[in-house]
Design a protein around this motif. Structure first.
Motif: not given
Ligand code: NAD
Ligand code: AKB
Length: 325
Positions: A314-322
């Motif tokens: 979840v942390a990596d998804m938000f880092k990249n999507l943001s």
């Protein structure tokens, strides 16, 4: 610069990815190009892929159902290895069962036959946790278990696994396969599966701070982050042939969660995020699938180990999507 029409001079060591515009293909192509060099990895699909794939190396429009076209492409680029990813996934396949059967089976047969005719040396074809059904043990589902798939997709993947094992046993074909769980990625959207909610939820969280989920809150399913899935694929394909004991398809495990658990994890990043549940026909598909997977055989045979759990994913998804907004 687009390189799709250029023919490269090379030995017979190039790689063809079929279904390269899809969720897995678009990331697998980039990982293969990074490893083997862009010119050696030919992306192909019935539609153009995203900019990254189109701009970084050769691309061909190719329909896997057209065996002649496939053979011409294999000859043109002196292909030795094929990754055959084209398929209809579980939800779309239920809506178009006859075509799903045609695509999922004939796509595989065309590539297995190429290997039998010695036109290629090695083949990767993905299976799925959808091969299991309601009579399979749901927790820690073993490599070998009762398999009574209840979807057209699951039936096609189970049949495909048996054909892969048969072609290996009968003709010595070097075919390798993984039973991917639901895959989560930020680069491209999923293409019509039952686990798609676990990607959609991130886009809704960023856009609307709310998500209407098509599965019930407590529907636990096996999932995996895309970087683990791509690494598993490369590691399996690089393993010496004598270590590959399973020629149907390997169980691999990443993480397991249900919609309410991923929603809670998202709330750790976006406290105002909310989720509602409006289950549709996909709930029934998910209810027939395992909740967690035993991947002991993959660990033993070729050293498989996932790196991402739910919080890290979840942390990596938000880092990249943001970053990509
Ligand atoms: P996807 O739907 O995102 O991509 C499939 C690609 O195949 C699409 O780009 C589509 O245009 C292409 N395609 C369709 N018909 C074609 C044809 N006739 N010729 C050539 N290309 C064609 O699917 P995905 O999620 O990338 O899945 C790839 C493979 O992995 C499939 O076999 C799928 O069953 C398997 N798999 C995926 C998941 C997952 O969660 N994504 C899980 C388990 C197994
Ligand atoms: C689907 O939901 O159809 C795929 C799969 C698990 O095979 N993601």
């Amino acid at each position: 610069m687009q390189l799709n029409s250029k023919v490269y001079q090379m030995g017979k060591d190039a790689i063809l990815v079929v279904g390269a515009a899809g969720q897995i293909g678009s990331e697998l192509v980039m990982a293969l190009r990074e490893k083997h060099g862009a010119k050696k990895v030919i992306a192909s699909d019935i539609r153009e892929a995203g900019v990254e794939v189109m701009k970084s190396g050769p691309f061909e429009i190719l329909d896997i159902l057209n065996k002649q076209q496939l053979e011409k492409t294999v000859e043109k680029y002196r292909i030795s290895e094929v990754f055959q990813l084209a398929a209809l996934l579980s939800a779309t396949a239920e809506e178009n069962p006859m075509f799903a059967w045609e695509l999922n089976m004939n796509g595989l047969f065309h590539t297995l036959e190429l290997a039998r005719e010695k036109k290629i040396d090695k083949l990767f074809w993905p299976s799925s946790i959808a091969i299991f059904g309601a009579t399979t043990p749901k927790e820690n589902t073993p490599q070998t278990a009762v398999m009574e798939p209840q979807t057209v997709y699951g039936i096609s993947k189970q049949a495909g696994e048996r054909w892969c094992a048969w072609y290996h046993q009968k003709y010595g074909i070097d075919v390798r396969s993984l039973r991917y769980p639901g895959l989560i990625s930020y680069k491209s959207l999923p293409g019509g599966g039952t686990t798609d909610y676990a990607v959609d939820i991130f886009h809704s969280a960023l856009k609307d701070k709310a998500y209407a989920c098509f599965l019930n809150a407590d529907t636990t399913l096996p999932m995996m982050y895309m970087s683990d899935a791509v690494r598993a694929t490369l590691e399996l394909m690089e393993t010496p042939a004598e270590q590959i004991k399973i020629r149907s398809s390997y169980n691999i495990s990443g993480m397991s969660f249900n919609p309410s658990q991923i929603a809670r994890e998202i709330q750790n990043h976006y406290p105002k995020f909310s989720i509602q549940y409006h289950p549709d026909f996909r709930q029934e598909i998910a209810a027939g699938w395992p909740q967690s997977i035993n991947d002991t055989q993959a660990r033993q045979d070729w050293g498989w180990k996932a790196q991402y759990d739910l919080p890290a994913m979840v942390a990596d998804m938000f880092k990249n999507l943001s970053a990509n907004k």
